[in-house]
Structure formats: C-alpha cells, structure tokens
Design an enzyme around this catalytic site. Sequence first.
Site, PDB file in Angstrom:
ATOM      1  N   SER A   1       0.849  -1.194   0.000  1.00  0.00           N
ATOM      2  CA  SER A   1       0.000   0.000   0.000  1.00  0.00           C
ATOM      3  C   SER A   1       0.876   1.232   0.000  1.00  0.00           C
ATOM      4  O   SER A   1       1.866   1.287   0.733  1.00  0.00           O
ATOM      5  CB  SER A   1      -0.894   0.014   1.242  1.00  0.00           C
TER       6      SER A   1
ATOM      7  N   ALA B   1      -8.759  10.844   9.344  1.00  0.00           N
ATOM      8  CA  ALA B   1      -9.579  12.057   9.379  1.00  0.00           C
ATOM      9  C   ALA B   1     -10.964  11.797   9.963  1.00  0.00           C
ATOM     10  O   ALA B   1     -11.831  12.658   9.932  1.00  0.00           O
ATOM     11  CB  ALA B   1      -9.718  12.642   7.973  1.00  0.00           C
TER      12      ALA B   1
ATOM     13  N   LEU C   1     -13.005   9.511   8.743  1.00  0.00           N
ATOM     14  CA  LEU C   1     -13.885   9.057   7.664  1.00  0.00           C
ATOM     15  C   LEU C   1     -13.745   7.543   7.464  1.00  0.00           C
ATOM     16  O   LEU C   1     -14.223   6.992   6.487  1.00  0.00           O
ATOM     17  CB  LEU C   1     -13.576   9.815   6.374  1.00  0.00           C
TER      18      LEU C   1
ATOM     19  N   ASP D   1     -18.780   1.659  11.656  1.00  0.00           N
ATOM     20  CA  ASP D   1     -17.941   1.963  10.497  1.00  0.00           C
ATOM     21  C   ASP D   1     -17.972   0.833   9.473  1.00  0.00           C
ATOM     22  O   ASP D   1     -18.145   1.050   8.276  1.00  0.00           O
ATOM     23  CB  ASP D   1     -16.493   2.199  10.927  1.00  0.00           C
TER      24      ASP D   1
ATOM     25  N   TYR E   1     -11.878   8.966  24.910  1.00  0.00           N
ATOM     26  CA  TYR E   1     -12.854   7.983  24.427  1.00  0.00           C
ATOM     27  C   TYR E   1     -13.157   6.974  25.539  1.00  0.00           C
ATOM     28  O   TYR E   1     -14.326   6.691  25.838  1.00  0.00           O
ATOM     29  CB  TYR E   1     -12.288   7.290  23.184  1.00  0.00           C
TER      30      TYR E   1
HETATM   31  P1  ADP Z   1      -9.674   6.655  10.149  1.00  0.00           P
HETATM   32  O1  ADP Z   1     -10.301   5.311  10.140  1.00  0.00           O
HETATM   33  O2  ADP Z   1     -10.574   7.710  10.681  1.00  0.00           O
HETATM   34  O3  ADP Z   1      -9.094   7.065   8.830  1.00  0.00           O
HETATM   35  P2  ADP Z   1      -7.896   5.310  11.947  1.00  0.00           P
HETATM   36  O4  ADP Z   1      -6.838   5.796  12.871  1.00  0.00           O
HETATM   37  O5  ADP Z   1      -8.981   4.488  12.490  1.00  0.00           O
HETATM   38  O6  ADP Z   1      -8.458   6.595  11.187  1.00  0.00           O
HETATM   39  O7  ADP Z   1      -7.233   4.454  10.790  1.00  0.00           O
HETATM   40  C1  ADP Z   1      -6.148   4.980  10.078  1.00  0.00           C
HETATM   41  C2  ADP Z   1      -5.081   3.889   9.935  1.00  0.00           C
HETATM   42  O8  ADP Z   1      -5.561   2.853   9.069  1.00  0.00           O
HETATM   43  C3  ADP Z   1      -3.809   4.382   9.273  1.00  0.00           C
HETATM   44  O9  ADP Z   1      -2.928   4.937  10.220  1.00  0.00           O
HETATM   45  C4  ADP Z   1      -3.263   3.099   8.666  1.00  0.00           C
HETATM   46  O10 ADP Z   1      -2.612   2.325   9.651  1.00  0.00           O
HETATM   47  C5  ADP Z   1      -4.518   2.366   8.277  1.00  0.00           C
HETATM   48  N1  ADP Z   1      -4.879   2.614   6.864  1.00  0.00           N
HETATM   49  C6  ADP Z   1      -6.018   3.159   6.404  1.00  0.00           C
HETATM   50  N2  ADP Z   1      -6.044   3.191   5.063  1.00  0.00           N
HETATM   51  C7  ADP Z   1      -4.881   2.645   4.639  1.00  0.00           C
HETATM   52  C8  ADP Z   1      -4.296   2.370   3.357  1.00  0.00           C
HETATM   53  N3  ADP Z   1      -4.927   2.677   2.211  1.00  0.00           N
HETATM   54  N4  ADP Z   1      -3.074   1.779   3.330  1.00  0.00           N
HETATM   55  C9  ADP Z   1      -2.441   1.461   4.470  1.00  0.00           C
HETATM   56  N5  ADP Z   1      -2.939   1.693   5.679  1.00  0.00           N
HETATM   57  C10 ADP Z   1      -4.141   2.274   5.800  1.00  0.00           C
HETATM   58 MG    MG Z   2     -10.945   4.208  11.841  1.00  0.00          MG
END
Ligand code: ADP
Ligand code: MG
Length: 358
Positions: A50, A102, A104, A151, A203
């Site tokens: 990724s 963010a 989302l 979610d 939280y």
């Molecule tokens: P949110 O779900 O609000 O975006 P979270 O902290 O729950 O925030 O999740 C974010 C984490 O999910 C990132 O720090 C990463 O570890 C993982 N993540 C999300 N999307 C990707 C992606 N496309 N590639 C790799 N890791 C991802």
């Molecule tokens: Mg999340």
Amino acid sequence: MTVRWAAPGRVTLIGEHVDYQDGLVLPFALSQRTTAVVERRAGGEVVVRSRGQENSFPVATSPGAVEGWAAYVAGVVWALREYRVDVPGLSIDLDSDVPVGAGLSSSAALGCAVAAALDDELRLELSPTALATIARRAENDYVGAPTGAMDQMASMLGESGHALLLDCRDLSTRQVPFDLSAAGLTLLVIDTHAEHSNVGGAYADRRSDCETAAAGLGLSTLRDARLADLPRITDAVHRRRAQHVVSEIARVQEVAAILDAGRPVDIGAQLSASHLSLRDDFEVSCDELDEAVDAALAAGALGARMTGGGFGGCAIALVRDNDVPAVEQRVQAAYDRRGWRAADIFAATPSRGAHRVD
Ligand code: ADP
Ligand code: MG
C-alpha cells in the site's frame, strides 16, 4: 485468479458516541474507497502493499505479531482463521482515496475491502454483516482499537442515495432515502486537519462515564433511558453524558423520520443540535470543529456538526447548492484569521458499500 473489491469510507450523518451504548446511528458510505486486489501465492505468507510500502507476515498470525498499517490486514486474516477458515498464502495490493486518520474510516474501508475480497476468493459466501463483524474484530482485537460496529456496517452495507439506519443493539439495518442532489443540497465535509492528543483517553473516559450513568439507573446501557430518568443520576458530569446519549438517539430517530418523509432540507436543526450536545454535554469537540460549524452556519448552512469521535477530524455542513461557495469561503476565512492551515472541503455523495470491481 485475481479478485478486486472496493469498500468505502463513511460519514456519520448523525448518531455520535451512541454506538457503544446500544444506540441508533445514521451513517452513509462515501464515494471515496479502498480497493483490495487479492491473489493466491505459494507458501504460507501474506504479502501486502500500500502506498509504496510492502509488508509480509505468516498466515498463522496472532494479535501483537504485526504492527502498523499491515495489522489491519493481518487482523482480517486472523479473524477469518478464528472462524476456522483455511486461509492460503496471499498477495494483497491496496489503493485508496479515503483520507487517512480524518474520522472518515479509512480503517474500516481497508478492513472491509480485504474481508470482502477474501470472501470472494475463498468462496466463503459470508453475509455483509458477518464480513463487517470480521473487519471489526480485526480492528478491535488485533489492532487494538476499541470501535463500535458502525464503520464496518456502513462500509459493507451502504447504498447509493441512502443513509443506513443501524441499531447497534442487534445490528439490524434499514436504508433511509438520502438523495442530496435531487433536493438541490450538498453535504460538505470539512476536514479540519486537527488532531488533538487526548483522543484515546477521552474515548475510554466517555465510555466509562456512560457505563456508570447507565448502572446508576439500573440499566446495562443508556439505550433504554428516558430524558425523565436523568435527574436520578447524581453526578452532574455523568448526567450530561447521559443527556447527550439519550437526546442523540432521539435526534437519529427524528432525522430518519424526516428523511423517510422525503424532506432532507429539514434535518438541519437536528444536525446543529447534535453539535451543541457533543460540544457542551459530551465535551468531545475542539476549537477547529466549533469554528468550522459556526462559520458554516453563519454563511447559510442549514445545519452543521462535528462528525466522528471528536477532538479533530471532520465537520459536516448541509448546504443548499447555491450557498456552497459562500460556506467554503467563510470557513477558510475563519481558519485564515485563526492562523490555521486551510481546511479540506469536499462534497460527500451517499454511495454504495463494498462491491466487486471488474
Ligand atoms: P480513520 O479510520 O478515521 O481514517 P484510523 O486511525 O482508524 O483513522 O485508521 C487509520 C489507519 O488505518 C492508518 O494509520 C493506517 O494504519 C490504516 N490505513 C487506512 N487506510 C490505509 C491504506 N490505504 N493503506 C495502508 N494503511 C491504511
Ligand atoms: Mg478508523
């Protein structure tokens, strides 16, 4: 064979901080999504890629073995194996346009895309709710993030032009019409870029405040509490937390009823009331979110609120199409005046949940 599945991020239209109290929530799936391309590979390893990074781990993984972003993938493999699925070696390529971190739910988009792709590749024929539960277990029990079911359910079950009414007590769902463009409306997402450090601790504190308040009323959760019960909660802070949860669940029901009646233009008051409740009673907002909400309302938004867990992340504003430029401009001017980095503002489109991409 190669399978390719996409699963979206989500926005909570209303129903914040009520999922862990068995409440009702009303999220919708975004058009922004994560795509997982899955292929079998020889050997007992899972290789994930990724954003220019590659990671690998043994199929027989367990919580704690993989950390960082690959843990979200390892968690899905682990949760499937907990369900006695025989998972082979895999190659998984991820691609995403969901803003990360963010609020989302890029994490649910990732987990659901992987779970749905594996379901297809391994011919498991699990239901969308079962796949959402697997992605949730990955996040709760493998990554260690204590989230509710919303979610992943929104990411799996969203439908275009609809929001998803989810009862967190029994995971029952109902699609509620939410066709913005037909109503001449835009739902703006305002990414504040704010990230305050107390999120995790706050939280846990809010959850325990709610549990104490419910216990004081002789209930296991606040789902069945009524506003008339709340004066019996002696601690003033716990009473305000309960006031938020009980009133927020009522607002979700009101918004669902208004949307069922085909009047999305009329949900603004509930959105704004939700923000005040989160700001004053639940105390999970922050200056950046308040400023975004206040500026949007001052520029003519019909309603606005923080969305997600709080202390940063995104606000949403329901805006008549014609008023979009004025709202954007006013928010950015307010941010500029405060010396903050410009917000990212985009229109959210209620979109379909996880689906195969051919
Ligand atoms: P949110 O779900 O609000 O975006 P979270 O902290 O729950 O925030 O999740 C974010 C984490 O999910 C990132 O720090 C990463 O570890 C993982 N993540 C999300 N999307 C990707 C992606 N496309 N590639 C790799 N890791 C991802
Ligand atoms: Mg999340």
